[in-house]
Design a protein around this motif. Sequence first.
Motif, PDB file in Angstrom:
ATOM      1  N   VAL A  14     -10.437 -45.579  67.206  1.00 50.09           N
ATOM      2  CA  VAL A  14     -10.516 -44.751  68.413  1.00 50.09           C
ATOM      3  C   VAL A  14      -9.225 -43.964  68.559  1.00 50.09           C
ATOM      4  O   VAL A  14      -8.152 -44.413  68.152  1.00 50.09           O
ATOM      5  N   ALA A  26      -7.144 -40.666  71.051  1.00 53.27           N
ATOM      6  CA  ALA A  26      -7.112 -39.915  72.303  1.00 53.27           C
ATOM      7  C   ALA A  26      -6.069 -38.814  72.192  1.00 53.27           C
ATOM      8  O   ALA A  26      -5.045 -38.977  71.513  1.00 53.27           O
ATOM      9  N   THR A  34      -4.922 -37.644  77.453  1.00 50.36           N
ATOM     10  CA  THR A  34      -5.587 -38.936  77.605  1.00 50.36           C
ATOM     11  C   THR A  34      -4.607 -40.076  77.364  1.00 50.36           C
ATOM     12  O   THR A  34      -4.630 -41.088  78.078  1.00 50.36           O
ATOM     13  N   VAL A  93     -14.471 -42.834  78.014  1.00 55.02           N
ATOM     14  CA  VAL A  93     -15.052 -41.676  77.331  1.00 55.02           C
ATOM     15  C   VAL A  93     -14.833 -40.409  78.146  1.00 55.02           C
ATOM     16  O   VAL A  93     -14.495 -39.343  77.604  1.00 55.02           O
ATOM     17  N   GLY A 109     -11.432 -38.932  77.794  1.00 53.02           N
ATOM     18  CA  GLY A 109     -11.135 -38.318  76.507  1.00 53.02           C
ATOM     19  C   GLY A 109     -10.981 -39.229  75.313  1.00 53.02           C
ATOM     20  O   GLY A 109     -10.515 -38.788  74.262  1.00 53.02           O
ATOM     21  N   ARG A 114     -12.087 -40.863  72.014  1.00 53.74           N
ATOM     22  CA  ARG A 114     -13.055 -40.406  71.031  1.00 53.74           C
ATOM     23  C   ARG A 114     -12.927 -41.207  69.726  1.00 53.74           C
ATOM     24  O   ARG A 114     -11.886 -41.798  69.451  1.00 53.74           O
ATOM     25  N   GLY A 157     -14.526 -38.456  64.070  1.00 54.01           N
ATOM     26  CA  GLY A 157     -15.676 -37.674  64.505  1.00 54.01           C
ATOM     27  C   GLY A 157     -16.950 -38.494  64.484  1.00 54.01           C
ATOM     28  O   GLY A 157     -16.941 -39.709  64.675  1.00 54.01           O
ATOM     29  N   TRP A 158     -18.053 -37.799  64.226  1.00 54.64           N
ATOM     30  CA  TRP A 158     -19.344 -38.493  64.222  1.00 54.64           C
ATOM     31  C   TRP A 158     -19.435 -39.543  63.128  1.00 54.64           C
ATOM     32  O   TRP A 158     -20.151 -40.532  63.266  1.00 54.64           O
ATOM     33  N   PHE A 176     -18.249 -42.725  64.603  1.00 52.34           N
ATOM     34  CA  PHE A 176     -18.796 -43.071  65.911  1.00 52.34           C
ATOM     35  C   PHE A 176     -19.242 -44.534  65.966  1.00 52.34           C
ATOM     36  O   PHE A 176     -18.993 -45.230  66.945  1.00 52.34           O
TER      37      PHE A 176
END
Length: 269
Positions: free
Chosen positions: A54, A56, A60, A228, A231, A233, A237-238, A241
């Motif tokens: 993860v 930020a 954030t 979330v 911010g 994330r 990326g995906w 996830f």
Amino acid sequence: MQEVTPSPVPTRSGPAIVRAVVLTLSLLVLGWLAWFVLRTAEGQRLDESSMVSVVAGRETQLTVLSLLGYVSISAIVVVALVCVGLALARGQVALAVAALAVLAGANITTQVLKHGLLERIDGVVVAPNSFPSGHTTVVVAGVGALLIAAPRVLRPLVVLGGSFAVTLTGASTVVAGWHRPSDVVGSVLIALAWTAAAALVLGGPTDRARAAWISAPLGAVAAGVALVVIGVRPSYGWSGFGEAAIVLGGVALSAALGVALMQRTVPAH
């Protein structure tokens, strides 16, 4: 003459068994987790990759760090005063003592384990031991102490808000790069063990409020949503996830389960 069979006497061992089981399982899982993430290369690798899953942005990160800034010795003192006030207002000195024992015991245990007893073997992670998380312990031990001292009418709010606070704090330490997910889970287990031990000494029937099994997850989910929104994330990326969701979900699950079990073990009075 017909023999009269005496009516069975209700047993008082049930609550004690529940508390003893929760205490024992907490300590066993804590010991296994510490061994896995500190003494094995596989555990270190998994824990490290979970922490960096993860990310930020700067704003954030500043928000997260400002939240963590409220978790301090001053916060422990405030919670201790609230617990003592609640318990004494109910004429329950024993509850005040038990709440203070949870606060002090959990936080001292965390510091002794992290700085005195536990070490990370040479392996994937070359860094001082950070297991368990001191910041998370402050919050989750405060929740356990409040559940002991607060009257039953206030406990649903403590469960909901406590689960939210523990999840938010624990996940924030991971996002900030201060702690790995195992550090957060370890803190929950320590506070849960102390809460169960204090409840075992206090005795009395357990609080069977089933709403805790709903409100605790709700608080944890709300904290995840809040992270979330501000911010937080996935780092990759995906493609990252799934791992990020598992990490944040695991932190939320441990917080919700820990708070719900605390509620299950504290005395009903």
